[in-house]
Write a protein that holds these residues in place. Structure first.
Motif, mmCIF file in Angstrom:
data_model
loop_
_atom_site.group_PDB
_atom_site.id
_atom_site.type_symbol
_atom_site.label_atom_id
_atom_site.label_comp_id
_atom_site.label_asym_id
_atom_site.label_seq_id
_atom_site.Cartn_x
_atom_site.Cartn_y
_atom_site.Cartn_z
ATOM 1 N N THR A 18 0.831 -1.201 0.000
ATOM 2 C CA THR A 18 0.000 0.000 0.000
ATOM 3 C C THR A 18 0.869 1.255 0.000
ATOM 4 O O THR A 18 0.625 2.191 -0.768
ATOM 5 C CB THR A 18 -0.941 0.008 1.220
ATOM 6 O OG1 THR A 18 -1.767 -1.150 1.162
ATOM 7 C CG2 THR A 18 -1.805 1.250 1.256
ATOM 8 N N LYS A 19 1.894 1.270 0.841
ATOM 9 C CA LYS A 19 2.796 2.431 0.885
ATOM 10 C C LYS A 19 3.520 2.602 -0.443
ATOM 11 O O LYS A 19 3.649 3.716 -0.953
ATOM 12 C CB LYS A 19 3.801 2.295 2.023
ATOM 13 C CG LYS A 19 3.199 2.528 3.374
ATOM 14 C CD LYS A 19 4.246 2.450 4.458
ATOM 15 C CE LYS A 19 3.606 2.595 5.809
ATOM 16 N NZ LYS A 19 4.592 2.536 6.877
ATOM 17 N N TYR A 20 3.992 1.496 -0.999
ATOM 18 C CA TYR A 20 4.686 1.549 -2.282
ATOM 19 C C TYR A 20 3.768 2.120 -3.357
ATOM 20 O O TYR A 20 4.161 2.999 -4.130
ATOM 21 C CB TYR A 20 5.172 0.154 -2.671
ATOM 22 C CG TYR A 20 5.790 0.083 -4.038
ATOM 23 C CD1 TYR A 20 7.087 0.520 -4.248
ATOM 24 C CD2 TYR A 20 5.065 -0.397 -5.129
ATOM 25 C CE1 TYR A 20 7.667 0.468 -5.507
ATOM 26 C CE2 TYR A 20 5.637 -0.458 -6.386
ATOM 27 C CZ TYR A 20 6.927 -0.026 -6.568
ATOM 28 O OH TYR A 20 7.494 -0.068 -7.819
ATOM 29 N N THR A 21 2.532 1.629 -3.404
ATOM 30 C CA THR A 21 1.562 2.090 -4.398
ATOM 31 C C THR A 21 1.290 3.574 -4.242
ATOM 32 O O THR A 21 1.237 4.315 -5.232
ATOM 33 C CB THR A 21 0.255 1.290 -4.282
ATOM 34 O OG1 THR A 21 0.545 -0.097 -4.471
ATOM 35 C CG2 THR A 21 -0.772 1.739 -5.305
ATOM 36 N N SER A 32 4.859 15.015 -4.292
ATOM 37 C CA SER A 32 6.091 14.639 -3.616
ATOM 38 C C SER A 32 5.908 13.336 -2.834
ATOM 39 O O SER A 32 4.964 13.205 -2.049
ATOM 40 C CB SER A 32 6.510 15.747 -2.650
ATOM 41 O OG SER A 32 7.527 15.295 -1.788
ATOM 42 N N ALA A 33 6.811 12.392 -3.041
ATOM 43 C CA ALA A 33 6.776 11.154 -2.261
ATOM 44 C C ALA A 33 7.042 11.447 -0.793
ATOM 45 O O ALA A 33 6.492 10.794 0.095
ATOM 46 C CB ALA A 33 7.803 10.170 -2.798
ATOM 47 N N ILE A 34 7.859 12.440 -0.541
ATOM 48 C CA ILE A 34 8.173 12.817 0.841
ATOM 49 C C ILE A 34 6.911 13.269 1.562
ATOM 50 O O ILE A 34 6.686 12.901 2.727
ATOM 51 C CB ILE A 34 9.262 13.906 0.879
ATOM 52 C CG1 ILE A 34 10.578 13.326 0.366
ATOM 53 C CG2 ILE A 34 9.438 14.458 2.293
ATOM 54 C CD1 ILE A 34 11.667 14.345 0.168
ATOM 55 N N ASP A 35 6.069 14.035 0.893
ATOM 56 C CA ASP A 35 4.816 14.484 1.512
ATOM 57 C C ASP A 35 3.922 13.301 1.864
ATOM 58 O O ASP A 35 3.335 13.250 2.941
ATOM 59 C CB ASP A 35 4.065 15.446 0.585
ATOM 60 C CG ASP A 35 4.769 16.778 0.421
ATOM 61 O OD1 ASP A 35 5.682 17.082 1.224
ATOM 62 O OD2 ASP A 35 4.416 17.505 -0.525
ATOM 63 N N VAL A 36 3.822 12.352 0.946
ATOM 64 C CA VAL A 36 2.987 11.170 1.183
ATOM 65 C C VAL A 36 3.522 10.384 2.378
ATOM 66 O O VAL A 36 2.764 9.982 3.263
ATOM 67 C CB VAL A 36 2.939 10.274 -0.075
ATOM 68 C CG1 VAL A 36 2.260 8.950 0.215
ATOM 69 C CG2 VAL A 36 2.240 10.996 -1.214
ATOM 70 N N LEU A 37 4.834 10.176 2.408
ATOM 71 C CA LEU A 37 5.429 9.422 3.516
ATOM 72 C C LEU A 37 5.323 10.170 4.839
ATOM 73 O O LEU A 37 5.128 9.558 5.894
ATOM 74 C CB LEU A 37 6.879 9.080 3.189
ATOM 75 C CG LEU A 37 7.049 8.093 2.030
ATOM 76 C CD1 LEU A 37 8.521 7.968 1.651
ATOM 77 C CD2 LEU A 37 6.458 6.744 2.366
ATOM 78 N N ASP A 38 5.442 11.495 4.806
ATOM 79 C CA ASP A 38 5.280 12.292 6.030
ATOM 80 C C ASP A 38 3.872 12.163 6.599
ATOM 81 O O ASP A 38 3.688 12.057 7.811
ATOM 82 C CB ASP A 38 5.600 13.761 5.771
ATOM 83 C CG ASP A 38 7.092 14.034 5.683
ATOM 84 O OD1 ASP A 38 7.891 13.163 6.094
ATOM 85 O OD2 ASP A 38 7.465 15.121 5.206
ATOM 86 N N ILE A 39 2.873 12.161 5.721
ATOM 87 C CA ILE A 39 1.477 12.001 6.163
ATOM 88 C C ILE A 39 1.292 10.635 6.803
ATOM 89 O O ILE A 39 0.678 10.506 7.864
ATOM 90 C CB ILE A 39 0.515 12.211 4.975
ATOM 91 C CG1 ILE A 39 0.525 13.667 4.549
ATOM 92 C CG2 ILE A 39 -0.896 11.748 5.331
ATOM 93 C CD1 ILE A 39 -0.162 13.941 3.222
#
Length: 50
Positions: A18-21, A32-39
């Motif tokens: 799910t995180k990868y997707t 930004s992938a960073i924004d998604v991971l920060d959330i």
């Protein structure tokens, strides 16, 4: 007890997929992938504090 506490817990594969997707979709859509991971990290920390 120390061994149990120090042992990492396995993350279910579905969570990793799910995180990868989400990261891939973010990048494909120009986000930004960073924004998604920060959330995701903020949500995880919120649950851990409860």
């Amino acid at each position: 007890m120390a061994a149990h506490v120090g042992e990492p817990r396995a993350v279910p594969e579905s969570v990793l997929y799910t995180k990868y997707t989400k990261v891939v979709l973010a990048l494909l859509s120009g986000r930004s992938a960073i924004d998604v991971l920060d959330i995701q990290r903020a949500a995880h920390l919120r649950v851990m504090r409860e």
